[in-house]
Each structure stands twice: as C-alpha cells, then as structure tokens.
Design an enzyme around this catalytic site. Structure first.
Site, mmCIF file in Angstrom:
data_model
loop_
_atom_site.group_PDB
_atom_site.id
_atom_site.type_symbol
_atom_site.label_atom_id
_atom_site.label_comp_id
_atom_site.label_asym_id
_atom_site.label_seq_id
_atom_site.Cartn_x
_atom_site.Cartn_y
_atom_site.Cartn_z
ATOM 1 N N GLY A 210 48.202 3.412 47.833
ATOM 2 C CA GLY A 210 48.068 5.110 47.603
ATOM 3 C C GLY A 210 47.373 4.967 46.249
ATOM 4 O O GLY A 210 46.853 4.122 45.677
ATOM 5 N N ASN A 211 47.291 6.407 45.453
ATOM 6 C CA ASN A 211 46.735 6.438 44.184
ATOM 7 C C ASN A 211 47.728 7.632 43.229
ATOM 8 O O ASN A 211 48.455 7.993 44.180
ATOM 9 C CB ASN A 211 45.478 6.864 44.221
ATOM 10 N N ARG A 212 47.531 7.659 42.085
ATOM 11 C CA ARG A 212 48.500 8.703 41.491
ATOM 12 C C ARG A 212 47.934 10.103 41.593
ATOM 13 O O ARG A 212 48.576 10.736 40.325
ATOM 14 C CB ARG A 212 48.310 8.037 39.692
#
Ligand code: C5P
Length: 411
Positions: A210-212
């Site tokens: 995933g990412n932030r």
C-alpha cells in the site's frame, strides 16, 4: 488568513443544532475566536451553557441584551466570517428577506464578510419552491449555501437535508477565511469524477502493498466541486476514517485495477447522465502489484522467503487521456521528491508531457509534507505551458485553485 479570525456561529432551531457544539469545538481548536448566536428556538435544543463553555463568550439571542455595546450592529461588522449551522428553512427565509428580528439575523445584515449557510431540514422543506427561491436569492447575493448531505433524517425519513459533517463545514469555513471567493457556483451543470486515497495490492488474504495516501486531498477536491455546483462521483480507495462529503456520490475501490474500472465507468457515465466534463486523478495508484496472490496466509517456515515478483499496473491517467472525449479536462497529480537528475518542478514538467493530461498538480513530498497532513502546496502546470505556484494552505484551498483552472478550460 487573519491571525485569530473572528467567527460568528449562528445556530438555528433544528434537531441538528446538537452538532453545532462539535463544529464550535473544531473552530475554536483551530484558533478562531468564535461568538455563538443561537436563535431562541436553537436554545430549545442546546442550552446556552454549552455554547458559552465551549466558546468562552456570552450567548444572547435578542437585540435587547447588552444594549450599550450595540451588539446587533457591532458583531456583524467585526466578523471575518459568519457560519450558520444548522440553517433551517425558516432561518434561510428570514435571511433571504432581510429580516432583523433577532441578534443572528440582525448580524447577517451588518456583516460584510463571507457568509456560509449549512442547511439542515426535511427533504420536502429543502425541495420546496419557497426554499429553492430563498437559497437562489442568498447565493445571488454572494452567500455560500452548502448542499446538504443525504441520508437518515430525524425519524425514518431519508433524502437530501442532513447537516453536512461538522468536519466538512469547518473545512469550508477555513477555506472562506483563506479565500473569500473560493466557492462560486461555476460548476453547476457539470459532471466531474475525482479519485482519492491509496490503492492496496493484495499479497495474501491478510497482507498488501500500500501507500501513505490518506485521501484528504481527493476528498477536498470532491467537496469543493460539489459546493461549486457540480455533480460529483468520488472513487475512493481506503479512506475509511473520512466522512463522505455532502452531495457527492461515493464509489469504493480497493486495488488499482478496481479503481481503474470504477473511474472509467464513472467517466463514461450512461445515457441518463452523459460523460464526465472533467476527471481528477488524486488517488495514489500502485504502480506495481504482486504477480502471485497467495490464497492462504504466507507462513514462516524457517527458510528465506521467496523474492516478491511484481508486475506493472495499468496507468489509469494515461488511459483516460487516450479515451478523452472532446472538451473533457483531465487532471493528474504528481508527488515528487527532487533528486540528482532534477528538482521537483523539473520532474513535474516531464511527467505532464509523458502523461498527456491537461493539468498536473505537482506536490513536493517527504519530510512530513503532503501525506496525512491537512495542508498542501505545490505547482499547477498546464499542458499550455502555464505554471502557477500554489502556496501552502488547506487542501480545500488547493482544490479551489484546481477547479478554477478546470472551469477556465470549460470556457
Ligand atoms: O506516475 P505517477 O504514479 O507518479 O503518476 C501520478 C498520477 O498518475 C496520479 O494522478 C495518479 O492518480 C495517476 N496514476 C494512474 N495510474 C497508475 C499510476 C498513477 O492513474 N497506475
């Protein structure tokens, strides 16, 4: 924005008045000096003590209290912003017709600052021609009358008329303090699609890449477009803690490929609504996904794990540009850090050329900037060679600049 803006919070007499306490808390916590002006009916729902304790200021409803300081004139004159939440059908009617029969309506007449009404009432009242005419009149005079949210109303009814989430009202209040002309009704009759959040690419049933991205910038874009009159579809990937923006159609997507399907379908539209006039890809889409998706949780077995094999996801923005309908405006986002081969702006210009979109918002990221914070800054680059620096401000402020540029391209 003034250092400690002076905000008048009008509260009219509807059941949603209880939510004004939450809005008041949000406004005071962000450093505003807030004076609450409830109507007499509002005090049937929430006691004056609640407003006095949360605002630290006295609460009066009528024009005959504290007469020597002439509050019915002075409060409006000195305000930087007036927010009325909830604004009932009756309050909108009194405001539209210039009544001055209590302290709140008198202050609305003397205020020369931006005025934001957040309506809350039953659907029938919101849709009644009398209310429609009052809203149109208030808007024609420059007041911002928010679109209400849809959903459960008092009792069993559902439909448009719910008070927008207090966080959303606070967000738009801040926007109007940053930029008084941020919410014109210039997107009325337009259909726009916004993607928000970060996609997740599953490795096994419990893990993902995933990412932030928090989704806040995309939500601000959707919220501002809806309040500028557009019909908005928001394709949202993993933004669980954000409340749905008022008057926005929210579609959920998980992975990049799901997001692609949802965005392309929303942009295509159907016979009833037609295609989108603009699409803004604010979502952080995973560039890669694992080649293999394990059907069972990957276990430790004492040996070294297999290296992850990745494959490239489709580039949705590039697909959108390829399929762009005549006149449709396509906007991309680029989160960049400078490196040895160039600065943030240099990489942004190269990305705009590569992707072929009409506008690209370039954010400098890293060191706590852009991700998971309320503020944002960057540049807005146009395929026509235009370049505008977006100085630091709320994500709603950045959104308002993006919609200005999109509206200018609609002509
Ligand atoms: O290439 P990069 O990921 O930096 O591009 C960012 C822009 O492209 C964003 O607008 C993002 O939403 C979009 N994008 C996309 N599909 C991808 C990757 C990024 O639409 N697979």
């Amino acid at each position: 924005m003034p250092s400690s803006p002076s905000v008048l919070l009008g509260v009219a007499g509807g059941i949603a008045a209880y939510k004004s306490a939450e809005l008041l808390r949000r406004l005071t916590e962000t450093g505003h000096s807030v004076r609450v002006l409830p109507t007499a009916a509002a005090l049937e729902f929430v006691g004056a003590a609640t407003f006095e304790a949360l605002s630290g200021q006295p609460v009066h409803t009528g024009v005959f209290s504290d007469v020597p300081s002439v509050p019915h004139v002075r409060l409006g004159q000195q305000a930087d912003l007036v927010v009325v939440a909830p604004a009932t059908a009756d309050l909108l009617a009194r405001a539209a017709h210039g009544r001055a029969d209590d302290l709140l309506t008198a202050s609305l007449l003397t205020a020369r600052c931006p005025v934001l009404f957040a309506p809350a009432m039953h659907t029938e009242m919101w849709e009644h021609p009398a209310t429609r005419a009052n809203v149109a009149l208030l808007r024609s005079r420059g007041a911002v009358v928010m679109e209400p949210a849809s959903g459960r109303l008092t009792g069993r009814d559902t439909g448009p008329g719910r008070l927008p989430d207090p966080a959303e009202i606070a967000d738009l209040a801040r926007l109007l303090l940053e930029r008084a002309d941020a919410l014109p009704r210039d997107l009325a009759g337009r259909r726009v699609v916004v993607s928000a959040g970060g996609t997740r690419e599953a490795l096994d049933p419990v893990r993902f890449l995933g990412n932030r991205s928090s989704g806040r910038q995309g939500y601000a874009l959707a919220r501002v477009a809806a309040q500028r009159g557009a019909a908005v579809t928001l394709v949202s990937a993993h933004t669980a803690e954000l409340a749905d923006p008022a008057a926005v159609d929210v579609v959920r997507a998980g992975s990049a490929r799901e997001l692609r399907e949802a965005v392309l379908a929303a942009v295509r539209g159907d016979a009833a609504v037609g295609g989108a006039d603009a699409v803004v890809m604010a979502a952080a889409v995973a560039d890669f996904r694992p080649v293999d998706l394990a059907t069972h949780k990957i276990k430790k077995d004492g040996s070294e794990p297999e290296p992850l094999r990745l494959t490239t996801n489709p580039d949705i923005l590039v697909d959108l540009v390829r399929q762009r309908a005549p006149g449709q405006v396509v906007v991309g986002f680029a989160a960049e850090t400078g490196d040895g081969s160039g600065d943030v702006l240099h990489h942004g210009r190269a990305k705009l050329a590569r992707k072929g979109c009409d506008l690209l918002v370039v954010n400098a990221v890293g060191d706590g900037r852009a991700f998971e914070v309320p503020d944002n800054a960057g540049w807005l680059l146009g395929a026509d060679g235009s370049e505008r620096e977006l100085t630091s401000g709320s994500k709603a402020l950045l959104a308002s600049h993006v919609w200005d540029a999109v509206a200018a391209r609609f002509g």
